[in-house]
Motif scaffolding. Structure first.
Motif, PDB file in Angstrom:
ATOM      1  N   GLY A 158      14.674   8.987 -14.512  1.00 15.01           N
ATOM      2  CA  GLY A 158      16.043   9.072 -15.020  1.00 15.01           C
ATOM      3  C   GLY A 158      16.383   7.913 -15.921  1.00 15.01           C
ATOM      4  O   GLY A 158      15.624   7.550 -16.808  1.00 15.01           O
ATOM      5  N   ILE A 195      13.142   9.712  -8.861  1.00 17.02           N
ATOM      6  CA  ILE A 195      13.513  10.710  -9.869  1.00 17.02           C
ATOM      7  C   ILE A 195      13.529  10.045 -11.243  1.00 17.02           C
ATOM      8  O   ILE A 195      14.301   9.105 -11.470  1.00 17.02           O
ATOM      9  N   ILE A 201      14.380   7.915  -2.870  1.00 15.05           N
ATOM     10  CA  ILE A 201      14.260   9.213  -3.549  1.00 15.05           C
ATOM     11  C   ILE A 201      14.949   9.151  -4.907  1.00 15.05           C
ATOM     12  O   ILE A 201      14.443   9.684  -5.905  1.00 15.05           O
ATOM     13  N   SER A 240       8.223   7.100  -4.741  1.00 14.95           N
ATOM     14  CA  SER A 240       8.128   8.261  -3.841  1.00 14.95           C
ATOM     15  C   SER A 240       7.392   7.890  -2.557  1.00 14.95           C
ATOM     16  O   SER A 240       7.779   8.312  -1.456  1.00 14.95           O
ATOM     17  N   HIS A 265       7.599   5.897 -10.764  1.00 19.14           N
ATOM     18  CA  HIS A 265       8.363   6.814  -9.922  1.00 19.14           C
ATOM     19  C   HIS A 265       7.519   7.391  -8.786  1.00 19.14           C
ATOM     20  O   HIS A 265       8.037   7.649  -7.701  1.00 19.14           O
ATOM     21  N   MET A 309      20.618   5.985 -12.592  1.00 21.55           N
ATOM     22  CA  MET A 309      19.925   6.344 -11.354  1.00 21.55           C
ATOM     23  C   MET A 309      19.450   5.100 -10.620  1.00 21.55           C
ATOM     24  O   MET A 309      19.435   5.052  -9.384  1.00 21.55           O
TER      25      MET A 309
END
Length: 497
Positions: free
Chosen positions: A116, A114, A110, A190, A186, A120
């Motif tokens: 970032g 995100i 997760i 996910s 990303h 991250m």
């Protein structure tokens, strides 16, 4: 854990229900399937995410640095298994370790999902390293718990379990790779997070009726006094580590290069310490000490094998991206899709090997000889991949079938070594260190990738023939040595075949 308790666990597990194997194999098969789907999906696009330009959705890191970080990442993932195994053996058992590990892995993916920055990325690394350390060695350890030591289905059961791992590994790069490379990195991450969520659901809702007592025992529990002492030490170490990092980063002592070097030292040093601790423990019997000695050359062989196999996600991934003709037979091939070749071949061949070992019975090669075959094929897979540069030079794109052939050959070696190694580890493990010995098996992969983090810097299109030739040749030489030593190693196994 006593032999009586081991048999009690086996008796609590329904012994039929999944292709003629214990019912619990279903739970473990699909838990590991989804965990590997999430991990290999993430890994299929991670190296590209690191070195692709920011304008293409990547982090824009230097290529060599990205390859080294990828190896360090893999090393830490497997290195953390020692902690996961220790926690399972001493505090909360393997079943809880699997559950907690799945939670951490899902949170790690997760974090990657995100959009970032580099920070991250490092947060996700920490979470996935902790989670995989808790889950991976312990789910394999539970597979060993559901079979008795004399059960002839044991090696075949591990081969089926290994096929579940690779079924997840096959589908993940195709799905996550397609989404991550063509749409958005990303979004691909996910999908990996959702995969781990499914794995948790399978484990939670099926373990009660299929695993019995497997995973519920704490093999070598800490006393209350020992727990207080251990938690105090852990807290102090965490504080000291935080202080050292806070000092080292601003002063330039802790850099990417120095961290890679540190992981190299730990990757080799930790297994040595663990072998010594287990061997000298008063809880290890004389027979178990002999088996530990037999395990050492198998461990070294495993390090050599994984040093080659794990470069499929670093050097060969870069090779697919930069050196391979990706337009083939009218189809555009995503470089991430090559990550599916290894598990695809295992899915096809694992049932064949499982059938072969059962068919041969007592006539099958000994464990050390199987390991020597694994090293031989691993070395040949690198010899094959140097041939395109020999015939066509280092400045032309390579036919993708060369990569396909290399992956195929290393899979032959993997099926001789990896599932057999999992099974051998559960047989040779001292009773007081059952989960931790499984963690030690995964440390061979950690050591291999720690070594890879040091040597990937020597790879380039100009040096690829020398690079592949030296590593492949070393593996072949080691396979011959191991084959010659196999009868002697077998005597130290004290009846384990």
């Amino acid at each position: 854990m006593s032999g009586l308790n081991k048999q009690k666990i086996v008796d609590s597990v329904p012994q039929t229900g999944f292709f003629g194997h214990p019912k619990g194999l279903f739970t473990l098969f699909f838990t590991e399937f989804w965990e590997r789907f999430s991990y290999y999906g993430m890994r299929a696009i991670l190296v590209f995410y690191m070195y692709y330009e920011v304008s293409k959705g990547g982090l824009g890191l230097d290529e060599t640095t990205a390859l080294a970080i990828m190896s360090v990442y893999g090393s830490l993932v497997y290195m953390s298994g020692i902690i996961g195994g220790w926690l399972a053996d001493r505090i909360f058992g393997t079943s809880r370790a699997i559950f907690y590990g799945g939670i951490f892995i899902m949170l790690g993916h997760i974090a990657l999902a995100i959009p970032g920055s580099l920070s991250m990325f490092f947060v996700s690394m920490v979470l996935i390293v902790i989670g995989t350390g808790l889950l991976k060695p312990n789910v394999s350890s539970v597979v060993g718990d559901i079979y008795s030591e004399e059960d002839n289905r044991r090696d075949a059961g591990f081969s089926i379990f290994y096929m579940g791992i690779n079924l997840g590994g096959f589908l993940a790069p195709l799905i996550v790779g397609a989404v991550g490379m063509k749409i958005n990195f990303h979004l691909g991450f996910s999908i990996a997070a959702i995969g781990m969520f499914f794995g948790l659901l399978v484990f939670i809702f099926t373990k009660k009726n299929s695993l019995g007592l497997a995973g519920t025992y704490v093999a070598n529990p800490l006393s209350q006094e020992e727990k207080k002492k251990v938690f105090t030490i852990i807290g102090l170490c965490a504080i000291i580590l935080a202080i050292l990092i806070a000092i080292a980063i601003p002063t330039g002592l802790l850099t990417v290069d120095s961290f890679i070097a540190l992981i190299g030292i730990l990757g080799i040093g930790i297994p040595i310490v663990y072998f010594v601790v287990m061997y000298r423990s008063p809880k290890t019997t004389e027979v178990e000490q002999s088996r530990i000695i037999a395990y050492i050359p198998l461990f070294i062989a495993s390090v050599m094998f994984w040093a080659i196999q794990e470069q499929g996600s670093t050097i060969l991934a870069n090779y697919a991206d930069k050196r391979t003709q990706l337009e083939f037979a009218g189809i555009h091939i995503s470089p991430a899709w090559f990550q599916s070749l290894n598990p695809l071949f295992i899915i096809i061949l694992a049932p064949v090997f499982a059938w072969l070992w059962v068919k041969l019975g007592n006539r099958q090669p000994t464990i050390p000889k199987k390991f020597s075959l694994g090293l031989l094929f691993a070395g040949l897979s690198f010899i094959v991949i140097l041939l395109p540069a020999y015939f066509g030079g280092d400045d032309s794109l390579v036919n993708p079938l060369w990569l396909v052939l290399s992956y195929f050959i290393v899979v032959l070696g993997e099926l001789c070594l990896s599932p057999v190694g999992l099974s051998a580890t559960t047989k040779l493990a001292p009773s007081a260190f059952s989960a931790q010995t499984m963690s030690l098996w995964f440390l061979s992969n950690a050591a291999a990738q720690a070594i890879n983090a040091q040597i990937v810097k020597f790879y380039s299109p100009e040096t690829e023939m020398l690079y592949f030739g030296i590593i492949g040749g070393a593996s072949i030489v080691l396979s011959i040595i191991l084959f010659m030593l196999a009868p002697k190693i077998q005597t130290y196994m004290k009846g384990i075949k």
